[in-house]
Design a protein around this motif. Structure first.
Motif, PDB file in Angstrom:
ATOM      1  N   MET A  49       0.807  -1.217   0.000  1.00 40.26           N
ATOM      2  CA  MET A  49       0.000   0.000   0.000  1.00 40.26           C
ATOM      3  C   MET A  49       0.846   1.275   0.000  1.00 40.26           C
ATOM      4  O   MET A  49       0.307   2.370  -0.088  1.00 40.26           O
ATOM      5  N   LEU A  50       2.151   1.159   0.111  1.00 42.81           N
ATOM      6  CA  LEU A  50       3.006   2.342   0.226  1.00 42.81           C
ATOM      7  C   LEU A  50       2.853   3.281  -0.965  1.00 42.81           C
ATOM      8  O   LEU A  50       2.860   4.503  -0.792  1.00 42.81           O
ATOM      9  N   HIS A  51       2.702   2.726  -2.164  1.00 43.86           N
ATOM     10  CA  HIS A  51       2.593   3.592  -3.346  1.00 43.86           C
ATOM     11  C   HIS A  51       1.322   4.438  -3.319  1.00 43.86           C
ATOM     12  O   HIS A  51       1.242   5.450  -4.008  1.00 43.86           O
ATOM     13  N   LEU A  52       0.339   4.058  -2.522  1.00 44.25           N
ATOM     14  CA  LEU A  52      -0.884   4.848  -2.385  1.00 44.25           C
ATOM     15  C   LEU A  52      -0.708   5.998  -1.405  1.00 44.25           C
ATOM     16  O   LEU A  52      -1.431   6.991  -1.469  1.00 44.25           O
ATOM     17  N   ARG A  53       0.259   5.864  -0.502  1.00 44.95           N
ATOM     18  CA  ARG A  53       0.483   6.870   0.532  1.00 44.95           C
ATOM     19  C   ARG A  53       1.619   7.822   0.209  1.00 44.95           C
ATOM     20  O   ARG A  53       1.622   8.965   0.657  1.00 44.95           O
ATOM     21  N   TYR A  54       2.622   7.319  -0.523  1.00 47.55           N
ATOM     22  CA  TYR A  54       3.828   8.107  -0.791  1.00 47.55           C
ATOM     23  C   TYR A  54       4.299   7.845  -2.221  1.00 47.55           C
ATOM     24  O   TYR A  54       4.225   6.708  -2.682  1.00 47.55           O
ATOM     25  N   PRO A  55       4.832   8.861  -2.872  1.00 45.38           N
ATOM     26  CA  PRO A  55       5.511   8.577  -4.142  1.00 45.38           C
ATOM     27  C   PRO A  55       6.718   7.677  -3.851  1.00 45.38           C
ATOM     28  O   PRO A  55       7.472   7.934  -2.906  1.00 45.38           O
ATOM     29  N   ILE A  56       6.879   6.622  -4.605  1.00 44.82           N
ATOM     30  CA  ILE A  56       7.975   5.677  -4.356  1.00 44.82           C
ATOM     31  C   ILE A  56       9.326   6.391  -4.446  1.00 44.82           C
ATOM     32  O   ILE A  56      10.251   6.054  -3.731  1.00 44.82           O
ATOM     33  N   GLU A  57       9.427   7.419  -5.279  1.00 40.64           N
ATOM     34  CA  GLU A  57      10.677   8.177  -5.373  1.00 40.64           C
ATOM     35  C   GLU A  57      11.037   8.812  -4.033  1.00 40.64           C
ATOM     36  O   GLU A  57      12.203   8.935  -3.689  1.00 40.64           O
ATOM     37  N   ASP A  58      10.023   9.221  -3.254  1.00 31.55           N
ATOM     38  CA  ASP A  58      10.281   9.774  -1.925  1.00 31.55           C
ATOM     39  C   ASP A  58      10.839   8.706  -0.984  1.00 31.55           C
ATOM     40  O   ASP A  58      11.641   9.000  -0.106  1.00 31.55           O
ATOM     41  N   LEU A  59      10.408   7.476  -1.181  1.00 32.86           N
ATOM     42  CA  LEU A  59      10.925   6.386  -0.372  1.00 32.86           C
ATOM     43  C   LEU A  59      12.411   6.177  -0.641  1.00 32.86           C
ATOM     44  O   LEU A  59      13.178   5.924   0.277  1.00 32.86           O
ATOM     45  N   GLU A  60      12.820   6.324  -1.897  1.00 32.49           N
ATOM     46  CA  GLU A  60      14.240   6.206  -2.231  1.00 32.49           C
ATOM     47  C   GLU A  60      15.061   7.208  -1.428  1.00 32.49           C
ATOM     48  O   GLU A  60      16.089   6.863  -0.848  1.00 32.49           O
ATOM     49  N   ILE A  87      15.234  -2.673  -2.809  1.00 30.57           N
ATOM     50  CA  ILE A  87      14.013  -2.504  -2.015  1.00 30.57           C
ATOM     51  C   ILE A  87      12.923  -1.867  -2.858  1.00 30.57           C
ATOM     52  O   ILE A  87      11.780  -2.327  -2.889  1.00 30.57           O
ATOM     53  N   VAL A  88      13.263  -0.800  -3.558  1.00 30.35           N
ATOM     54  CA  VAL A  88      12.274  -0.106  -4.384  1.00 30.35           C
ATOM     55  C   VAL A  88      11.803  -1.008  -5.522  1.00 30.35           C
ATOM     56  O   VAL A  88      10.607  -1.043  -5.834  1.00 30.35           O
ATOM     57  N   ALA A  89      12.714  -1.759  -6.133  1.00 31.24           N
ATOM     58  CA  ALA A  89      12.315  -2.692  -7.196  1.00 31.24           C
ATOM     59  C   ALA A  89      11.315  -3.711  -6.653  1.00 31.24           C
ATOM     60  O   ALA A  89      10.312  -4.027  -7.316  1.00 31.24           O
ATOM     61  N   TYR A  90      11.567  -4.219  -5.449  1.00 28.88           N
ATOM     62  CA  TYR A  90      10.636  -5.178  -4.850  1.00 28.88           C
ATOM     63  C   TYR A  90       9.287  -4.522  -4.566  1.00 28.88           C
ATOM     64  O   TYR A  90       8.243  -5.064  -4.910  1.00 28.88           O
ATOM     65  N   ILE A  91       9.286  -3.357  -3.945  1.00 31.23           N
ATOM     66  CA  ILE A  91       8.024  -2.690  -3.610  1.00 31.23           C
ATOM     67  C   ILE A  91       7.217  -2.395  -4.866  1.00 31.23           C
ATOM     68  O   ILE A  91       5.999  -2.542  -4.870  1.00 31.23           O
ATOM     69  N   ARG A  92       7.879  -2.025  -5.941  1.00 33.57           N
ATOM     70  CA  ARG A  92       7.162  -1.759  -7.202  1.00 33.57           C
ATOM     71  C   ARG A  92       6.443  -2.998  -7.724  1.00 33.57           C
ATOM     72  O   ARG A  92       5.441  -2.878  -8.417  1.00 33.57           O
ATOM     73  N   THR A  93       6.928  -4.203  -7.404  1.00 30.65           N
ATOM     74  CA  THR A  93       6.251  -5.415  -7.871  1.00 30.65           C
ATOM     75  C   THR A  93       4.966  -5.696  -7.102  1.00 30.65           C
ATOM     76  O   THR A  93       4.125  -6.458  -7.570  1.00 30.65           O
ATOM     77  N   LEU A  94       4.808  -5.099  -5.935  1.00 29.03           N
ATOM     78  CA  LEU A  94       3.667  -5.411  -5.092  1.00 29.03           C
ATOM     79  C   LEU A  94       2.365  -4.792  -5.587  1.00 29.03           C
ATOM     80  O   LEU A  94       1.293  -5.253  -5.205  1.00 29.03           O
ATOM     81  N   ASP A  95       2.422  -3.772  -6.413  1.00 26.71           N
ATOM     82  CA  ASP A  95       1.186  -3.134  -6.889  1.00 26.71           C
ATOM     83  C   ASP A  95       0.807  -3.604  -8.294  1.00 26.71           C
ATOM     84  O   ASP A  95      -0.063  -3.035  -8.923  1.00 26.71           O
ATOM     85  N   ARG A  96       1.440  -4.654  -8.763  1.00 29.27           N
ATOM     86  CA  ARG A  96       1.095  -5.206 -10.094  1.00 29.27           C
ATOM     87  C   ARG A  96      -0.040  -6.172  -9.997  1.00 29.27           C
ATOM     88  O   ARG A  96      -0.254  -6.852  -9.063  1.00 29.27           O
TER      89      ARG A  96
END
Length: 96
Positions: A49-60, A87-96
């Motif tokens: 759910m992180l991509h719904l709360r924060y831009p993933i770029e901010d997580l980087e 970490i970011v590559a993994y998180i990006r796979t979770l919203d597919r």
């Protein structure tokens, strides 16, 4: 190596697997880190759910600077650039 080639896919899969291992070792105590499940800590959002709360770029950026806030009892976590990418590559796979 061309993007979209089997060698590129293999490299991407290795990076995603590495990211999954990092978050399982460092984050799964509080966060749900997979495609399903509930976070064990009430203030720790599931990673899917992180991509719904924060831009993933901010997580980087937060990972590069060292995450020291989040939920109040979240331990400080600092990652190197290779780990951040994984970490970011993994998180990006979770919203597919």
């Amino acid at each position: 190596m061309l993007a979209g080639t089997p060698a590129a896919w293999a490299n991407d899969n290795l990076q995603v697997s590495h990211g999954r291992r990092i978050v399982e070792a460092n984050c799964a105590r509080c966060h749900a880190v997979g495609r399903t499940g509930v976070s064990s800590h009430p203030d720790a959002p599931p990673f899917r759910m992180l991509h719904l709360r924060y831009p993933i770029e901010d997580l980087e950026e937060a990972l590069a600077e060292g995450i020291s806030t989040g939920h109040p009892d979240m331990p400080e976590f600092v990652a190197d650039p290779q780990q951040i990418g994984a970490i970011v590559a993994y998180i990006r796979t979770l919203d597919r």
